[in-house]
Design a protein around this motif. Structure first.
Motif, PDB file in Angstrom:
ATOM      1  N   VAL A  27      33.908  26.971  42.593  1.00 50.93           N
ATOM      2  CA  VAL A  27      32.970  28.089  42.641  1.00 50.93           C
ATOM      3  C   VAL A  27      33.732  29.395  42.423  1.00 50.93           C
ATOM      4  CG1 VAL A  27      31.330  29.325  44.097  1.00 50.93           C
ATOM      5  CG2 VAL A  27      31.468  26.829  44.209  1.00 50.93           C
TER       6      VAL A  27
ATOM      7  N   VAL B  25      30.367  21.864  52.697  1.00 57.50           N
ATOM      8  CA  VAL B  25      30.162  22.483  54.009  1.00 57.50           C
ATOM      9  C   VAL B  25      31.542  22.669  54.648  1.00 57.50           C
ATOM     10  CG1 VAL B  25      28.873  22.361  56.163  1.00 57.50           C
ATOM     11  CG2 VAL B  25      27.990  21.182  54.151  1.00 57.50           C
ATOM     12  N   ARG B  26      31.967  23.915  54.766  1.00 54.19           N
ATOM     13  CA  ARG B  26      33.317  24.225  55.218  1.00 54.19           C
ATOM     14  C   ARG B  26      33.317  24.690  56.673  1.00 54.19           C
ATOM     15  NH1 ARG B  26      35.479  25.570  50.117  1.00 54.19           N
ATOM     16  NH2 ARG B  26      35.006  23.724  48.895  1.00 54.19           N
ATOM     17  N   VAL B  27      34.297  24.214  57.437  1.00 51.01           N
ATOM     18  CA  VAL B  27      34.421  24.589  58.840  1.00 51.01           C
ATOM     19  C   VAL B  27      34.647  26.092  58.950  1.00 51.01           C
ATOM     20  CG1 VAL B  27      35.781  24.264  60.924  1.00 51.01           C
ATOM     21  CG2 VAL B  27      35.369  22.327  59.391  1.00 51.01           C
ATOM     22  N   PRO B  28      33.828  26.785  59.778  1.00 49.43           N
ATOM     23  CA  PRO B  28      34.049  28.228  59.951  1.00 49.43           C
ATOM     24  C   PRO B  28      35.408  28.489  60.596  1.00 49.43           C
ATOM     25  CG  PRO B  28      32.386  27.427  61.498  1.00 49.43           C
ATOM     26  CD  PRO B  28      32.693  26.284  60.560  1.00 49.43           C
ATOM     27  N   THR B  34      30.055  28.527  67.601  1.00 50.97           N
ATOM     28  CA  THR B  34      28.606  28.306  67.553  1.00 50.97           C
ATOM     29  C   THR B  34      27.942  29.257  66.561  1.00 50.97           C
ATOM     30  OG1 THR B  34      28.625  27.529  69.836  1.00 50.97           O
ATOM     31  CG2 THR B  34      26.506  28.214  68.931  1.00 50.97           C
ATOM     32  N   LEU B  37      28.743  28.070  63.100  1.00 53.27           N
ATOM     33  CA  LEU B  37      27.969  26.889  62.698  1.00 53.27           C
ATOM     34  C   LEU B  37      26.520  27.260  62.367  1.00 53.27           C
ATOM     35  CD1 LEU B  37      29.373  24.308  65.272  1.00 53.27           C
ATOM     36  CD2 LEU B  37      29.760  24.338  62.802  1.00 53.27           C
ATOM     37  N   LEU B  40      26.032  28.835  58.953  1.00 57.44           N
ATOM     38  CA  LEU B  40      26.190  27.933  57.807  1.00 57.44           C
ATOM     39  C   LEU B  40      24.860  27.364  57.314  1.00 57.44           C
ATOM     40  CD1 LEU B  40      29.364  25.820  58.620  1.00 57.44           C
ATOM     41  CD2 LEU B  40      29.031  27.414  56.742  1.00 57.44           C
ATOM     42  N   TYR B  44      23.703  23.876  55.022  1.00 57.64           N
ATOM     43  CA  TYR B  44      22.917  22.713  55.452  1.00 57.64           C
ATOM     44  C   TYR B  44      21.691  22.532  54.558  1.00 57.64           C
ATOM     45  CZ  TYR B  44      25.593  23.736  59.729  1.00 57.64           C
ATOM     46  OH  TYR B  44      26.588  24.004  60.615  1.00 57.64           O
ATOM     47  N   ARG B  98      27.081  28.980  48.745  1.00 62.56           N
ATOM     48  CA  ARG B  98      27.995  30.117  48.908  1.00 62.56           C
ATOM     49  C   ARG B  98      27.332  31.458  48.644  1.00 62.56           C
ATOM     50  NH1 ARG B  98      30.332  27.364  50.929  1.00 62.56           N
ATOM     51  NH2 ARG B  98      32.212  26.151  50.642  1.00 62.56           N
TER      52      ARG B  98
ATOM     53  N   PHE C  88      26.740  13.144  56.568  1.00 65.38           N
ATOM     54  CA  PHE C  88      27.046  14.453  57.151  1.00 65.38           C
ATOM     55  C   PHE C  88      28.207  14.369  58.146  1.00 65.38           C
ATOM     56  CE2 PHE C  88      26.116  18.149  59.946  1.00 65.38           C
ATOM     57  CZ  PHE C  88      25.956  19.137  58.988  1.00 65.38           C
ATOM     58  N   PHE C  91      31.608  16.289  58.418  1.00 66.07           N
ATOM     59  CA  PHE C  91      31.661  17.713  58.782  1.00 66.07           C
ATOM     60  C   PHE C  91      31.844  17.923  60.287  1.00 66.07           C
ATOM     61  CE2 PHE C  91      29.369  21.693  59.873  1.00 66.07           C
ATOM     62  CZ  PHE C  91      30.350  22.560  59.438  1.00 66.07           C
ATOM     63  N   GLU C  94      35.361  17.093  61.303  1.00 63.79           N
ATOM     64  CA  GLU C  94      36.371  18.110  61.028  1.00 63.79           C
ATOM     65  C   GLU C  94      36.240  19.274  62.016  1.00 63.79           C
ATOM     66  OE1 GLU C  94      36.583  19.244  56.944  1.00 63.79           O
ATOM     67  OE2 GLU C  94      38.296  20.586  57.282  1.00 63.79           O
ATOM     68  N   VAL C  95      34.994  19.645  62.339  1.00 61.50           N
ATOM     69  CA  VAL C  95      34.785  20.709  63.334  1.00 61.50           C
ATOM     70  C   VAL C  95      35.452  20.320  64.655  1.00 61.50           C
ATOM     71  CG1 VAL C  95      33.022  21.829  64.767  1.00 61.50           C
ATOM     72  CG2 VAL C  95      32.672  21.613  62.301  1.00 61.50           C
ATOM     73  N   ARG C  98      39.399  20.370  64.347  1.00 65.89           N
ATOM     74  CA  ARG C  98      39.974  21.721  64.232  1.00 65.89           C
ATOM     75  C   ARG C  98      39.894  22.507  65.541  1.00 65.89           C
ATOM     76  NH1 ARG C  98      41.707  20.202  60.792  1.00 65.89           N
ATOM     77  NH2 ARG C  98      41.520  20.366  58.552  1.00 65.89           N
ATOM     78  N   ASN C  99      38.957  22.133  66.424  1.00 65.27           N
ATOM     79  CA  ASN C  99      38.675  22.995  67.562  1.00 65.27           C
ATOM     80  C   ASN C  99      38.982  22.366  68.914  1.00 65.27           C
ATOM     81  OD1 ASN C  99      37.268  25.571  66.448  1.00 65.27           O
ATOM     82  ND2 ASN C  99      36.355  23.875  65.302  1.00 65.27           N
ATOM     83  N   ASP C 103      37.763  26.115  70.731  1.00 64.78           N
ATOM     84  CA  ASP C 103      36.377  26.045  71.204  1.00 64.78           C
ATOM     85  C   ASP C 103      35.948  24.591  71.374  1.00 64.78           C
ATOM     86  OD1 ASP C 103      35.985  28.763  71.259  1.00 64.78           O
ATOM     87  OD2 ASP C 103      35.268  28.874  69.185  1.00 64.78           O
ATOM     88  N   GLN C 106      32.096  23.822  72.425  1.00 67.34           N
ATOM     89  CA  GLN C 106      31.092  23.991  71.370  1.00 67.34           C
ATOM     90  C   GLN C 106      31.236  22.925  70.280  1.00 67.34           C
ATOM     91  OE1 GLN C 106      30.979  28.234  70.103  1.00 67.34           O
ATOM     92  NE2 GLN C 106      32.083  28.670  71.985  1.00 67.34           N
ATOM     93  N   PHE C 110      28.383  20.146  69.233  1.00 68.54           N
ATOM     94  CA  PHE C 110      27.904  19.992  67.853  1.00 68.54           C
ATOM     95  C   PHE C 110      28.089  18.547  67.383  1.00 68.54           C
ATOM     96  CE2 PHE C 110      28.724  20.443  63.184  1.00 68.54           C
ATOM     97  CZ  PHE C 110      27.452  20.814  62.824  1.00 68.54           C
TER      98      PHE C 110
END
Lengths: 205, 205, 205, 205
Positions: A27, B25-28, B34, B37, B40, B44, B98, C88, C91, C94-95, C98-99, C103, C106, C110
């Protein structure tokens, strides 16, 4: 039965390699979105050529396997090496897409060399099975088998010439890669010289 | 047998293209997780619409193939082109996700144009097989075949109108893309106008 | 035949979603490699729990389908929605990975909510088919069918409780997610309460 | 029938894990493209070894399953754990490719440990089925079954020794990983000690 499980694994690798190609189209991050999308044309072009190439290799791989009656360990190993090259194609595709505005010549040569290797491994798959009818099905038509063997002749030289043409112009090389994909898709040279119907065109039953 | 191997490859591309959608879908990375998510939601939404669209195309692709009795080289090539568009969908999906907070209009138009192309290629797959019953199975019910042909009529105009509606509002266009997916999933227009049971609803045996 | 093509697509989505999980494990970039690899344990843990969860869902999905004799359009659509949740899962995985050092609460909530949604959609798949034996095979044993129906009872509450436990401690929640995967894998509660052999344990023939 | 659906899922995971390996080969961003492509040789090497390893595991997995007549829940769970290790391989492959010019020793040890785990899980799959002929097909030749059991003996020690050799030299370890893949591909030790034809070499029919 003998070949069915090899075909299942091969189908998977072909389908996944073709579908992973989309990951090289990134992108655009800055500037006008429409401009960014238009400037991605090298990515679309590389995606299209590689997807068509993998799709056609898959069609021909299946047509070859219709002639094969059994497999041995060496044949399985050669097929794994062939699939290793098929699964590698997303990488030279991304190299080509990223460098068409820069090192286009080097990128086209790299792309072409992988295609030459693909054609060579595909020939190895076929001729290991066909020489002395080592793995050919009992009821396979000898004219179809020898027709397929003859049809392999232009494959490696065509891709080698397209690769060398990058020294004249990388755009010529890319045009030839695309033309080869279209040629193999529409002309189906491999199966049309035998004087017998292509396996795919036969009536069901 | 004739169509089985084409369906295997197609099943693979449909399943992989649908599953690759999640990679957009990329991890914030920063701020409250929260909140990140929740923000995003365009990702979704785009994931859901595209997954549903690919899933429905897969259902309809299978239903069409139930009417087809044999394949030829041209049909294989048209199918590869159709699958090329299906495998492309993760890219416009990511573009849409995006840019829903930015260049939403341009993103929705791009997303819509790919859907128009998908509908056009799907029509090409069907009508190449159906015109003159070129590849239709001997025992296929003519009412089902002509019913399917009629049901293709609204496809391209619907997606084209949804795309054009982005000039009024990109949100309207996205809502229409979602509505089209739900409509095709629940109404199964393609197969309900024929007066005969949908192939999927028939008893087994 | 009726269910075979749905199972092929489902197999693909299960296998791809499980295999894509590895993309969330990222090579450490700085510091000692061994230290970096050890500090990735949250990624390994999330990978293991999610892979096991998807694998078990796949096993159970197949066991359910052994009872189903035909499909209709609504059932296909519900299955596509269920597979949308399966695809899904990479995703939230990975959240979570990473956390877990940040966090964690949270992220665990999720992750748990997606599992609750997965259990709910899986119930919808089964009960749409089972209520009134709408899509159940003629020769399916009623005791097996009602046993499967009863075995769905604890699914949603278990995942909901595990999710809520994250308010006490996110580590407790993660431990419960792992315990649920192990429990469903080894106990196969879904199929052991019927008093008849599990479908998978039957003799071939 | 009993084992077919397990093989479908396994085929998918093998094919996807092998094809995802290409994602670790990253397009060089700076300097001469040709130089950049040549300096990527550790990535090509790691790709080749891992693709061959997964391909050979797939061949052997299928050969084992030819002896298996039924499955139970525990066997399914062990297989899911085995596939969890197969699907993990892209990660140590990327670790190896990224660190052959740096922390090569630590990377080779990590890569080797995952291979030891893979060999151990593969042994668990086989011996759970073979001990007391728990899941062996009625008509399986006892000499083939005991031959396969004997052939598992060198697997874990070979990979463990190759891993330990990284303390002498990481390059030695990488050479041994490659040699093991070639050895298992060409020698097919697992199936050649039985005095009976390998399953794959048998005539069709």
């Amino acid at each position: 039965v003998q070949t069915a499980r090899l075909e299942t694994f091969s189908d998977g690798v072909f389908a996944i390699a073709a579908t992973l190609l989309i990951l090289e189209v990134r992108v655009p991050e800055e500037g006008s979105l429409t401009n960014g999308l238009l400037h991605l044309w090298p990515s679309y072009l590389a995606y299209g050529i590689s997807f068509a190439t993998i799709g056609i290799m898959w069609i021909n791989h299946h047509a070859l396997f219709a002639q094969i009656g059994r497999v041995d360990r060496t044949f399985l190993a050669i097929n794994v090496l062939f699939l290793m090259v098929i699964a590698f194609i997303p990488f030279p595709t991304e190299v080509l897409a990223r460098n068409l505005h820069g090192d286009a010549r080097q990128a086209a040569i790299f792309y072409g060399l992988v295609n030459v290797l693909m054609a060579a491994m595909f020939s190895a798959v076929w001729f290991y099975a066909a020489v002395g009818r080592r793995l050919i099905a009992e009821d396979a038509d000898p004219r179809v088998v020898s027709g397929i063997s003859r049809s392999f002749a232009p494959g490696i030289p065509s891709y080698a010439l397209a690769t060398l043409s990058a020294y004249l112009s990388p755009w010529l090389a890319v045009a030839l890669f695309g033309a080869l994909a279209i040629f193999y898709a529409l002309e189906s040279t491999i199966f049309s010289r035998t004087g017998v119907p292509a396996p795919d065109a036969a009536d069901p039953g």
